[in-house]
Design a protein around this motif. Structure first.
Motif, short mmCIF file in Angstrom:
data_model
loop_
_atom_site.label_atom_id
_atom_site.label_comp_id
_atom_site.label_asym_id
_atom_site.label_seq_id
_atom_site.Cartn_x
_atom_site.Cartn_y
_atom_site.Cartn_z
N ARG A 76 32.43 61.31 56.88
CA ARG A 76 31.61 61.88 55.81
C ARG A 76 31.98 63.35 55.58
O ARG A 76 32.08 63.81 54.44
CB ARG A 76 30.13 61.76 56.17
CG ARG A 76 29.51 60.42 55.82
CD ARG A 76 28.03 60.41 56.11
NE ARG A 76 27.32 59.57 55.16
CZ ARG A 76 26.01 59.41 55.14
NH1 ARG A 76 25.25 60.04 56.01
NH2 ARG A 76 25.44 58.62 54.25
N ARG A 77 32.15 64.08 56.67
CA ARG A 77 32.49 65.50 56.54
C ARG A 77 33.84 65.68 55.85
O ARG A 77 34.01 66.56 55.00
CB ARG A 77 32.52 66.15 57.93
CG ARG A 77 32.82 67.64 57.88
CD ARG A 77 32.97 68.21 59.28
NE ARG A 77 31.74 68.05 60.03
CZ ARG A 77 30.71 68.87 59.94
NH1 ARG A 77 30.76 69.91 59.11
NH2 ARG A 77 29.63 68.68 60.67
N ILE A 78 34.80 64.83 56.19
CA ILE A 78 36.13 64.92 55.56
C ILE A 78 36.01 64.72 54.05
O ILE A 78 36.63 65.44 53.26
CB ILE A 78 37.09 63.89 56.18
CG1 ILE A 78 37.44 64.29 57.62
CG2 ILE A 78 38.36 63.74 55.34
CD1 ILE A 78 38.19 63.23 58.39
N LEU A 79 35.22 63.75 53.63
CA LEU A 79 35.04 63.50 52.20
C LEU A 79 34.37 64.70 51.51
O LEU A 79 34.72 65.03 50.37
CB LEU A 79 34.21 62.24 51.99
CG LEU A 79 34.86 60.93 52.46
CD1 LEU A 79 33.89 59.77 52.33
CD2 LEU A 79 36.14 60.65 51.67
N TYR A 120 30.85 55.55 50.02
CA TYR A 120 30.83 55.31 51.47
C TYR A 120 29.38 55.22 51.96
O TYR A 120 29.05 54.40 52.83
CB TYR A 120 31.57 56.44 52.17
CG TYR A 120 31.66 56.36 53.67
CD1 TYR A 120 31.95 55.16 54.31
CD2 TYR A 120 31.49 57.50 54.46
CE1 TYR A 120 32.06 55.10 55.70
CE2 TYR A 120 31.61 57.45 55.84
CZ TYR A 120 31.88 56.25 56.45
OH TYR A 120 31.98 56.20 57.82
N THR A 121 28.50 56.05 51.39
CA THR A 121 27.09 56.02 51.77
C THR A 121 26.49 54.64 51.51
O THR A 121 25.73 54.11 52.33
CB THR A 121 26.31 57.10 51.01
OG1 THR A 121 26.80 58.38 51.40
CG2 THR A 121 24.82 57.01 51.31
N SER A 122 26.82 54.03 50.36
CA SER A 122 26.31 52.68 50.09
C SER A 122 26.76 51.68 51.14
O SER A 122 25.99 50.81 51.56
CB SER A 122 26.76 52.22 48.69
OG SER A 122 26.11 52.94 47.68
N LEU A 123 28.02 51.79 51.56
CA LEU A 123 28.53 50.88 52.59
C LEU A 123 27.77 51.06 53.90
O LEU A 123 27.56 50.09 54.65
CB LEU A 123 30.02 51.14 52.83
CG LEU A 123 30.97 50.68 51.72
CD1 LEU A 123 32.38 51.18 52.01
CD2 LEU A 123 30.96 49.17 51.60
N GLU A 164 25.27 55.53 42.73
CA GLU A 164 26.32 56.35 43.32
C GLU A 164 26.79 57.43 42.36
O GLU A 164 27.03 58.59 42.76
CB GLU A 164 27.50 55.47 43.73
CG GLU A 164 27.20 54.56 44.92
CD GLU A 164 28.20 53.43 45.05
OE1 GLU A 164 29.25 53.48 44.37
OE2 GLU A 164 27.92 52.49 45.82
N ALA A 165 26.92 57.10 41.08
CA ALA A 165 27.34 58.07 40.08
C ALA A 165 26.32 59.20 39.98
O ALA A 165 26.68 60.38 39.89
CB ALA A 165 27.53 57.40 38.73
N ILE A 214 24.57 49.57 60.59
CA ILE A 214 25.80 50.12 61.16
C ILE A 214 25.81 51.65 61.17
O ILE A 214 26.67 52.25 61.82
CB ILE A 214 27.06 49.61 60.42
CG1 ILE A 214 27.06 50.08 58.96
CG2 ILE A 214 27.17 48.10 60.52
CD1 ILE A 214 28.38 49.81 58.24
N LEU A 215 24.85 52.27 60.49
CA LEU A 215 24.81 53.73 60.47
C LEU A 215 24.09 54.27 61.70
O LEU A 215 24.53 55.24 62.32
CB LEU A 215 24.12 54.21 59.19
CG LEU A 215 24.01 55.72 58.97
CD1 LEU A 215 25.35 56.42 59.15
CD2 LEU A 215 23.44 56.01 57.59
#
Length: 264
Positions: free
Chosen positions: A132-135, A147-150, A169-170, A214-215
């Motif tokens: 997440r930080r990289i994104l 990615y958050t939705s996943l 997401e948008a 999974i989070l």
């Protein structure tokens, strides 16, 4: 709707409904609107108090120093709302905030629900939040939102709600805070580790998580339940990290039943 000043930030809060006070505190996204699906079921029975955490939404977009700082923000919201003691429902980071609040101010919490939270930042969480930080650092809010939705939703829910999630997401990508602020929120939850003190937690507690989260995998919730004296532990068969949105009726009934038991 109101704003309060605390520790270098303006914190937005609001209250909806009538009845005993119930704090609902969101996860890493930090915004009050996370709980919109719950308001129809809860507001007729409770005065639901919501706020946007520092660094998010309508509150000041300033870095966070710790989960404990956010717990004091939540306490300040309770004071501003004229609440001496409240029930507390916290999702993910909100569950950590509630834990910190209940440990330091147990007299202010009538009952605690820790939903899909973590007891510490282990190697798995560092790897997951590291991506997440990289994104964020790549300035890819669109990829961060996708990615958050996943991470939030199980496959069956994504397949059934693809168009709506794409729109969500948008919208989220347009409002996402900067890398410094969001990164500080990641750092705060990774650094939070109340395990040594959980045996001292004295308020009635429900720990709730879905098997397919999974989070914040189920083992964290099991850890909470094992360490907190007399905690109730409920495991959902499915629902992912955002079970309040994916299996709303089941989720709401579990929470309302727990709160009704405390009121009785």
């Amino acid at each position: 709707m109101a704003l309060i000043e605390r520790d270098g930030a303006q914190i937005y809060w609001e209250a909806v409904g009538v009845g005993p006070p119930l704090m609902m505190v969101a996860g890493l996204g930090g915004v009050a609107t996370y709980w919109n699906p719950q308001l129809p079921a809860f507001s007729p029975q409770y005065r639901v108090v919501l706020h946007d955490q520092r660094g998010t939404g309508r509150s000041s977009h300033v870095p966070v120093s710790s989960v404990e700082q956010m717990a004091e923000d939540a306490l300040a919201v309770m004071d501003a709302a004229g609440i001496d003691k409240a029930f507390y429902l916290g999702h993910s980071t909100g569950g950590a905030i509630g834990t910190a609040l209940a440990l330091k101010h147990p007299d202010r919490i009538a009952g605690l629900i820790i939903n899909a939270s973590t007891t510490h930042g282990d190697a798995y969480r560092h790897k997951l939040l590291g991506l997440r930080r990289i994104l964020l650092e790549m300035d890819r809010p669109d990829a961060y939102a996708s990615y958050t939705s996943l991470l939030l939703y199980p496959p069956w829910y994504i397949n059934q709600n693809a168009e709506r999630l794409a729109a969500d997401e948008a919208a989220a990508a347009k409002t996402l805070g900067g890398a410094e602020v969001q990164g500080s929120r990641l750092d705060a939850i990774l650094a939070f580790d109340p395990r040594a003190d959980l045996r001292k937690l004295s308020v009635p507690t429900l720990v709730l998580c879905a098997k397919d989260d999974i989070l914040t995998p189920l083992y964290f919730s099991q850890d909470y339940a094992d360490r907190i004296p007399n905690a109730r532990f409920t495991v959902l068969e499915t629902g992912g990290h955002a079970a309040s949105r994916t299996v709303t009726e089941i989720y709401d009934r579990l929470i309302l039943d727990f709160l009704s038991g405390l009121r009785a």
